[in-house]
Enzyme design. Sequence first.
Site, PDB file in Angstrom:
ATOM      1  N   TRP A 155     -70.857  16.161-104.117  1.00  0.00           N
ATOM      2  CA  TRP A 155     -70.377  17.848-103.506  1.00  0.00           C
ATOM      3  C   TRP A 155     -71.868  18.130-104.154  1.00  0.00           C
ATOM      4  O   TRP A 155     -72.328  19.794-103.440  1.00  0.00           O
ATOM      5  CB  TRP A 155     -69.921  18.223-105.360  1.00  0.00           C
ATOM      6  CG  TRP A 155     -71.465  17.625-106.490  1.00  0.00           C
ATOM      7  CD1 TRP A 155     -70.057  16.036-106.998  1.00  0.00           C
ATOM      8  CD2 TRP A 155     -71.315  17.639-107.230  1.00  0.00           C
ATOM      9  NE1 TRP A 155     -71.100  15.690-107.955  1.00  0.00           N
ATOM     10  CE2 TRP A 155     -72.161  16.914-107.988  1.00  0.00           C
ATOM     11  CE3 TRP A 155     -72.536  18.526-106.164  1.00  0.00           C
ATOM     12  CZ2 TRP A 155     -72.908  16.716-109.190  1.00  0.00           C
ATOM     13  CZ3 TRP A 155     -73.696  18.382-108.093  1.00  0.00           C
ATOM     14  CH2 TRP A 155     -73.658  17.061-108.841  1.00  0.00           C
ATOM     15  N   LYS A 179     -62.616  12.239 -96.479  1.00  0.00           N
ATOM     16  CA  LYS A 179     -62.976  12.715 -98.878  1.00  0.00           C
ATOM     17  C   LYS A 179     -63.712  13.556 -98.488  1.00  0.00           C
ATOM     18  O   LYS A 179     -64.520  12.719 -99.173  1.00  0.00           O
ATOM     19  CB  LYS A 179     -62.093  11.681 -98.617  1.00  0.00           C
ATOM     20  CG  LYS A 179     -61.835  11.760-100.536  1.00  0.00           C
ATOM     21  CD  LYS A 179     -60.823  12.948-100.354  1.00  0.00           C
ATOM     22  CE  LYS A 179     -61.161  13.359-101.530  1.00  0.00           C
ATOM     23  NZ  LYS A 179     -62.220  13.769-103.106  1.00  0.00           N
ATOM     24  N   ALA A 181     -66.547  16.230-101.968  1.00  0.00           N
ATOM     25  CA  ALA A 181     -65.384  16.295-102.794  1.00  0.00           C
ATOM     26  C   ALA A 181     -64.940  17.335-103.240  1.00  0.00           C
ATOM     27  O   ALA A 181     -64.830  18.265-102.655  1.00  0.00           O
ATOM     28  CB  ALA A 181     -67.185  16.032-103.889  1.00  0.00           C
ATOM     29  N   GLY A 232     -72.295   8.703-103.211  1.00  0.00           N
ATOM     30  CA  GLY A 232     -72.014   8.927-104.995  1.00  0.00           C
ATOM     31  C   GLY A 232     -72.697   8.526-105.307  1.00  0.00           C
ATOM     32  O   GLY A 232     -73.486   7.296-105.524  1.00  0.00           O
ATOM     33  N   SER A 233     -71.817   7.727-106.651  1.00  0.00           N
ATOM     34  CA  SER A 233     -72.769   6.808-108.249  1.00  0.00           C
ATOM     35  C   SER A 233     -72.495   5.538-107.906  1.00  0.00           C
ATOM     36  O   SER A 233     -71.512   5.215-106.947  1.00  0.00           O
ATOM     37  CB  SER A 233     -71.707   7.530-108.916  1.00  0.00           C
ATOM     38  OG  SER A 233     -70.283   6.618-109.022  1.00  0.00           O
ATOM     39  N   GLU A 254     -74.850   5.054 -99.907  1.00  0.00           N
ATOM     40  CA  GLU A 254     -75.761   5.514-100.311  1.00  0.00           C
ATOM     41  C   GLU A 254     -75.465   5.694-101.789  1.00  0.00           C
ATOM     42  O   GLU A 254     -75.012   6.423-101.944  1.00  0.00           O
ATOM     43  CB  GLU A 254     -76.414   6.682 -99.666  1.00  0.00           C
ATOM     44  CG  GLU A 254     -77.896   7.237 -99.563  1.00  0.00           C
ATOM     45  CD  GLU A 254     -78.060   8.700-100.583  1.00  0.00           C
ATOM     46  OE1 GLU A 254     -78.059   8.511-101.964  1.00  0.00           O
ATOM     47  OE2 GLU A 254     -77.910   9.881 -99.987  1.00  0.00           O
ATOM     48  N   LEU A 255     -75.899   5.539-102.955  1.00  0.00           N
ATOM     49  CA  LEU A 255     -75.964   5.255-104.181  1.00  0.00           C
ATOM     50  C   LEU A 255     -76.498   5.951-105.484  1.00  0.00           C
ATOM     51  O   LEU A 255     -77.515   6.299-104.005  1.00  0.00           O
ATOM     52  CB  LEU A 255     -75.402   4.504-104.780  1.00  0.00           C
ATOM     53  CG  LEU A 255     -74.473   2.720-104.035  1.00  0.00           C
ATOM     54  CD1 LEU A 255     -73.917   1.776-104.225  1.00  0.00           C
ATOM     55  CD2 LEU A 255     -73.348   3.284-103.777  1.00  0.00           C
ATOM     56  N   CYS A 288     -80.334  12.693-105.204  1.00  0.00           N
ATOM     57  CA  CYS A 288     -79.907  11.617-105.902  1.00  0.00           C
ATOM     58  C   CYS A 288     -81.725  11.048-105.617  1.00  0.00           C
ATOM     59  O   CYS A 288     -82.329   9.669-106.103  1.00  0.00           O
ATOM     60  CB  CYS A 288     -79.427  10.706-104.637  1.00  0.00           C
ATOM     61  SG  CYS A 288     -79.595  10.762-103.366  1.00  0.00           S
ATOM     62  N   GLU A 389     -79.628   8.224-114.744  1.00  0.00           N
ATOM     63  CA  GLU A 389     -79.021   9.067-113.378  1.00  0.00           C
ATOM     64  C   GLU A 389     -78.834  10.172-113.883  1.00  0.00           C
ATOM     65  O   GLU A 389     -78.393  10.375-114.875  1.00  0.00           O
ATOM     66  CB  GLU A 389     -79.444   8.833-112.053  1.00  0.00           C
ATOM     67  CG  GLU A 389     -79.852   9.999-111.420  1.00  0.00           C
ATOM     68  CD  GLU A 389     -78.801   9.389-109.772  1.00  0.00           C
ATOM     69  OE1 GLU A 389     -79.574   9.793-109.064  1.00  0.00           O
ATOM     70  OE2 GLU A 389     -77.973   9.285-110.064  1.00  0.00           O
TER      71      GLU A 389
END
Length: 485
Positions: A155, A179, A181, A232-233, A254-255, A288, A389
């Site tokens: 998001w 898909k 957020a 995302g996380s 990409e975390l 991030c 984080e």
Amino acid sequence: MSLITKIENYKLYINGEWIEPISGEYFDVVNPASGEVVSKAAAGDERDTKKAIEASYHAFPEWSTKPAAERARILRRLSQLLLENEADIARTISLEVGKPIQQAIIEVKGSAEYTLWNAEEARRIYGETIPAPIRNKRLKVIRQPVGPVAAITPWNFPLSMVIRKIAPALAAGCTVVLKPAELTPGSAVQVCQLAKQAGVPAGVLNLVTGNPVKIGETLLSDKRIRKITFTGSTPVGKQLLKQAADQVKRVSMELGGHAPLIVFEDADLEQAVASATQVKFYNSGQTCICPNRIYVQSSIKESFLVLFKERVGALKVGNGLDGNVDVGPLTSKNALEKVKSHVEDALGKGATLIIGGKEPVVEGYKEGYFYSPTILCDINESMLISNEETFGPVASITTFDSEDEVVEKANNTDYGLAAYIFTKDLSRSVRVSEALEYGMVGINDIGLAVVEGPFGGVKESGMGREGGPNGLNDFLESKLISTLI
């Protein structure tokens, strides 16, 4: 004139048509600055997801064999449409994320540039010939699209994260089930509207919003989806990796990040402070690659704090759609509570509050999820903010004495996405940048997210890269063709 249709209820986009969810249900999309419902989005589930997968599967043979020049032409048109509809898309981003409108406009412009870059890369999917071991053999390698792709996006950058997934996928010849957020479906809907106008054929790009567990499990369990691309996380990424392993699906991720920003005593202090302020508080610290740990050499601590406090204190907090706002709200109540818990934990363990540390009163928006830009110093390793984080407008300051010491501290994390160094010493910049265990390092520079360079991390910050000359690689397979003549 805008080409985006104004709609209140966001439907699903499957096989080139806007359709109602099978459940018939919709969920609220809320403006985090005001708490008001700004739209409703389709509550899709596994049944809708199966329809989207079916559409992408059947569209793949035609799209994957379409000449690269035609795919490139369509993507160039999409890039242009993004720019032509910049104002509408930026407003949607600001409404759903709370992002200052100027930053939302930058996001749209960057997304258009990213689309254009990938349009051109579509024409550069080269093969190769290899000298064979015998005279009557010929060896060649061709590169083909991996297949239908599931793209799952966050998001905080709802448009650019969508474009970073679908543009290289479409350029490579893959079809996509997207898909986005739940908090921010609007700009994904607008992308699908514009993609259809740009000439993306039915079934090539499909959109499913709704229950993340049901949709995600369906995407991961269906063998027709050959690749997962996710931002995302880290905990969610690990779970997706485990599920993808059952079918050995290709993945790129990409975390999370836990970026260090290191200021050496020989740095240009004004530049370092200005850069730290910009990168730390951009999008309310919900990026991030924003620095979660700021390391300042002990000899310049007081000078740095004086300048940093002055700059941070001048930041204006408010509704992202209002003019001259620097910091908008956090995007959700949960995000606000996490920021508050990190600050309270740090203060309870001995941190010193320099500025901020409260929920400000923003006139006209008492229901908003606002938090003041905050500086904490005297941080130690026992605090949550040192190990997790924060994803909010809180800058934590730690001092160091030596180069070796700060490199060790900076690397003491499971994350490895981005890091920043400020120094005038060329030799030091080389040593430290090479010693830092991160996928991206900025030296006197915070502009890491450029389409020309590969974006991504190491360790638990992910795998694969987005952008740069090899940006399509994650969506392509190499095939050896050996011929006896």
